[in-house]
Write a protein that holds these residues in place. Sequence first.
Motif, mmCIF file in Angstrom:
data_model
loop_
_atom_site.group_PDB
_atom_site.id
_atom_site.type_symbol
_atom_site.label_atom_id
_atom_site.label_comp_id
_atom_site.label_asym_id
_atom_site.label_seq_id
_atom_site.Cartn_x
_atom_site.Cartn_y
_atom_site.Cartn_z
ATOM 1 N N TYR A 1 0.815 -1.252 0.019
ATOM 2 C CA TYR A 1 -0.052 -0.068 0.198
ATOM 3 C C TYR A 1 0.749 1.156 -0.036
ATOM 4 O O TYR A 1 0.922 2.235 -0.859
ATOM 5 C CB TYR A 1 -0.958 0.071 1.147
ATOM 6 N N ARG B 1 1.188 4.161 -2.970
ATOM 7 C CA ARG B 1 0.619 5.446 -2.665
ATOM 8 C C ARG B 1 1.752 6.495 -2.396
ATOM 9 O O ARG B 1 1.585 7.460 -3.102
ATOM 10 C CB ARG B 1 -0.105 5.380 -1.238
ATOM 11 N N ARG C 1 4.609 5.643 -6.030
ATOM 12 C CA ARG C 1 3.788 5.422 -7.340
ATOM 13 C C ARG C 1 4.795 3.941 -7.634
ATOM 14 O O ARG C 1 5.190 4.086 -8.824
ATOM 15 C CB ARG C 1 3.479 6.442 -8.143
#
Length: 179
Positions: free
Chosen positions: A105, A109, A112
Amino acid sequence: MIKTHPIRSVLIKSLAATLAKILVLAVVYHLAARLGLKMAYVQANTSPVWPPTGIGLAALLLFGYRLWPGISLGVLIGSLLTGAPFSLAMGLAIANTLEALTTVYLLRRTVRFQNRIDRIQDVVGFVFISFGCTTIGASIGTLTLMLTGNGAWQNFWAIWFTWWIGDLLGALVVAPVLL
């Protein structure tokens, strides 16, 4: 002959493919865990190199979050097969799964992250996020060992550090090779 709706057929095939990937990940994760446990020396559940961390990260990065049950099943079933009590197996499954999900995650986030790892931001982000997120597995796992009576509190930091290093090396060495 019964005709099925084309969309239903596609959904069933997609679900079957996802379940197959989850099961393959669970088996591969478990086998890699057995290999990692052969290197354990501080405590029976803690290894200085933990290849499953890298395998789990690579699987989630390549195929998406939906494969997380493969990590949980691999840890849970593998732990139970090696004689661990259910409470310990569950804690370890939570630790490893949360670590992988959080790492992926944050990579997606914040940097990228691209699976090719061909940009400086991918490399630097992967290293720094792995340094931080592997503390999740080490912390939850070590606490689980202590709280279930499978580890001695006086060895907490030695176990925690070994766990962290093992997960970190698994992430930094195995995941990039698989990606």
